[in-house]
Design a protein around this motif. Structure first.
Motif, mmCIF file in Angstrom:
data_model
loop_
_atom_site.group_PDB
_atom_site.id
_atom_site.type_symbol
_atom_site.label_atom_id
_atom_site.label_comp_id
_atom_site.label_asym_id
_atom_site.label_seq_id
_atom_site.Cartn_x
_atom_site.Cartn_y
_atom_site.Cartn_z
ATOM 1 N N ARG A 100 0.798 -1.232 -0.035
ATOM 2 C CA ARG A 100 0.196 0.082 0.022
ATOM 3 C C ARG A 100 0.929 1.256 -0.250
ATOM 4 O O ARG A 100 1.795 1.183 0.945
ATOM 5 C CB ARG A 100 -1.044 0.063 1.288
ATOM 6 N N LEU A 101 0.896 2.077 -0.983
ATOM 7 C CA LEU A 101 1.768 3.254 -1.206
ATOM 8 C C LEU A 101 0.982 4.676 -1.114
ATOM 9 O O LEU A 101 -0.240 4.796 -1.901
ATOM 10 C CB LEU A 101 2.483 3.021 -2.422
ATOM 11 N N HIS A 102 1.451 5.621 -0.540
ATOM 12 C CA HIS A 102 0.692 6.906 -0.309
ATOM 13 C C HIS A 102 1.171 7.785 -1.870
ATOM 14 O O HIS A 102 2.426 7.709 -2.091
ATOM 15 C CB HIS A 102 1.195 7.657 0.866
ATOM 16 N N ILE A 103 0.230 8.148 -2.335
ATOM 17 C CA ILE A 103 0.432 8.668 -3.933
ATOM 18 C C ILE A 103 -0.128 10.238 -3.795
ATOM 19 O O ILE A 103 -1.327 10.282 -3.570
ATOM 20 C CB ILE A 103 0.007 7.974 -5.081
ATOM 21 N N GLU A 104 0.773 11.082 -4.229
ATOM 22 C CA GLU A 104 0.229 12.503 -4.212
ATOM 23 C C GLU A 104 0.089 13.051 -5.436
ATOM 24 O O GLU A 104 0.956 12.747 -6.550
ATOM 25 C CB GLU A 104 1.306 13.268 -3.500
ATOM 26 N N LEU A 105 -1.213 13.312 -5.970
ATOM 27 C CA LEU A 105 -1.791 13.876 -7.126
ATOM 28 C C LEU A 105 -1.185 15.205 -7.433
ATOM 29 O O LEU A 105 -1.064 16.072 -6.588
ATOM 30 C CB LEU A 105 -3.211 13.725 -7.386
ATOM 31 N N ALA A 106 -0.594 15.413 -8.764
ATOM 32 C CA ALA A 106 -0.390 16.653 -9.193
ATOM 33 C C ALA A 106 -1.299 17.101 -10.223
ATOM 34 O O ALA A 106 -2.080 16.274 -11.046
ATOM 35 C CB ALA A 106 1.001 16.557 -9.571
ATOM 36 N N LEU A 107 -1.335 18.216 -10.849
ATOM 37 C CA LEU A 107 -2.091 18.979 -11.934
ATOM 38 C C LEU A 107 -1.030 19.197 -12.978
ATOM 39 O O LEU A 107 0.019 19.879 -12.750
ATOM 40 C CB LEU A 107 -2.842 20.222 -11.402
ATOM 41 N N PRO A 187 -5.978 10.947 2.815
ATOM 42 C CA PRO A 187 -4.891 10.226 2.443
ATOM 43 C C PRO A 187 -5.374 9.414 0.812
ATOM 44 O O PRO A 187 -6.590 9.255 0.627
ATOM 45 C CB PRO A 187 -5.097 8.951 3.282
ATOM 46 N N ASN A 188 -4.497 9.137 0.086
ATOM 47 C CA ASN A 188 -4.640 8.393 -1.111
ATOM 48 C C ASN A 188 -3.653 7.352 -1.183
ATOM 49 O O ASN A 188 -2.390 7.567 -1.682
ATOM 50 C CB ASN A 188 -4.485 9.490 -2.288
ATOM 51 N N ALA A 189 -3.991 6.072 -0.726
ATOM 52 C CA ALA A 189 -3.124 5.026 -0.359
ATOM 53 C C ALA A 189 -3.597 3.796 -1.039
ATOM 54 O O ALA A 189 -4.197 3.005 -0.358
ATOM 55 C CB ALA A 189 -2.821 5.060 0.862
ATOM 56 N N PRO A 190 -3.842 3.727 -2.516
ATOM 57 C CA PRO A 190 -4.323 2.263 -2.977
ATOM 58 C C PRO A 190 -3.319 1.135 -2.620
ATOM 59 O O PRO A 190 -2.228 1.214 -2.245
ATOM 60 C CB PRO A 190 -4.225 2.734 -4.328
#
Length: 218
Positions: A100-107, A187-190
């Motif tokens: 399970r990894l934390h992913i930060e979204l960018a624009l 959190p965004n951790a798929p």
């Protein structure tokens, strides 16, 4: 790089592994494969799950990374059904690890948010950022694509389109990053499975999964 493991331990693996991942280069599965297995691994994209299974069955790859749960949308039903299918077991595949990894979204894109005409991404990042998008640009057109790597392709080719994706996908296509991290305090951790025919580490198993079927009745 804003891709941080939230697992407590990642067991060591042999160098030079042949690793498949479901999706295109720059997708979240690609990021997980590179982070999990390192620079020595040979990571190959598989846009079609059938091709991934065939190469795994034929021992052309050692293991594969597949997405199984999203922070917003829950379980990825079609992938989970495949893991439970006869096709999966007859290929000799099994679940080796879960990560399970934390992913930060960018624009990302070639225009700023005020000048953009549309924003695209996979449905789960769009759901994750829905409230922020509504506040920032309630009038902007939003459309879904198959994955975040495809969204970056749209942003690369259309200078009026922005994409929600990880910065690594933008770097791969040399698309400018408009906003480094979305200002979303959630959190965004798929979750992802590592699947294969043989163990890839000497570490003892730490989890057991049970699968069963039941009648759909009260």
């Amino acid at each position: 790089m804003a891709l941080d493991s939230v697992d407590l331990q990642i067991p060591a693996t042999p160098s030079g592994l042949r690793v498949g991942f479901f999706g295109d280069r720059g997708s979240f599965s690609n990021l997980v494969a590179e982070r999990r297995f390192g620079e020595d691994a040979s990571c190959r994209p598989y846009p079609l799950m059938g091709e991934l299974i065939e190469d795994a069955k034929g021992d052309r790859i050692d293991c594969s990374v597949i997405p199984i749960e999203n922070s917003v949308g829950g379980w990825v039903a079609d992938i989970l059904d495949l893991v439970l299918s006869e096709e999966f077991s007859e290929a000799g595949l099994r679940v080796l690890e879960e990560t399970r990894l934390h992913i930060e979204l960018a624009l990302v894109g070639h225009c700023n948010l005020d000048d953009a005409q549309r924003i695209c991404s996979h449905r789960y990042p769009l759901r994750f950022a829905r409230q922020w998008l509504h506040r920032a640009r309630p009038d902007i057109e939003i459309f879904e694509v198959h994955n975040t790597a495809e969204a970056v392709e749209h942003a690369a080719n259309d200078h009026h389109t922005l994409a929600l994706a990880h910065r690594a996908a933008a770097e791969h296509r040399q698309v400018p990053v408009v906003l480094q991290t979305l200002p979303i305090d959630a959190p965004n951790a798929p979750r992802f499975f590592v699947v294969g025919k043989k163990p890839i580490t000497a570490a003892p198993p730490t989890r057991t999964a049970f699968c069963f079927a039941a009648s759909h009745q009260p």
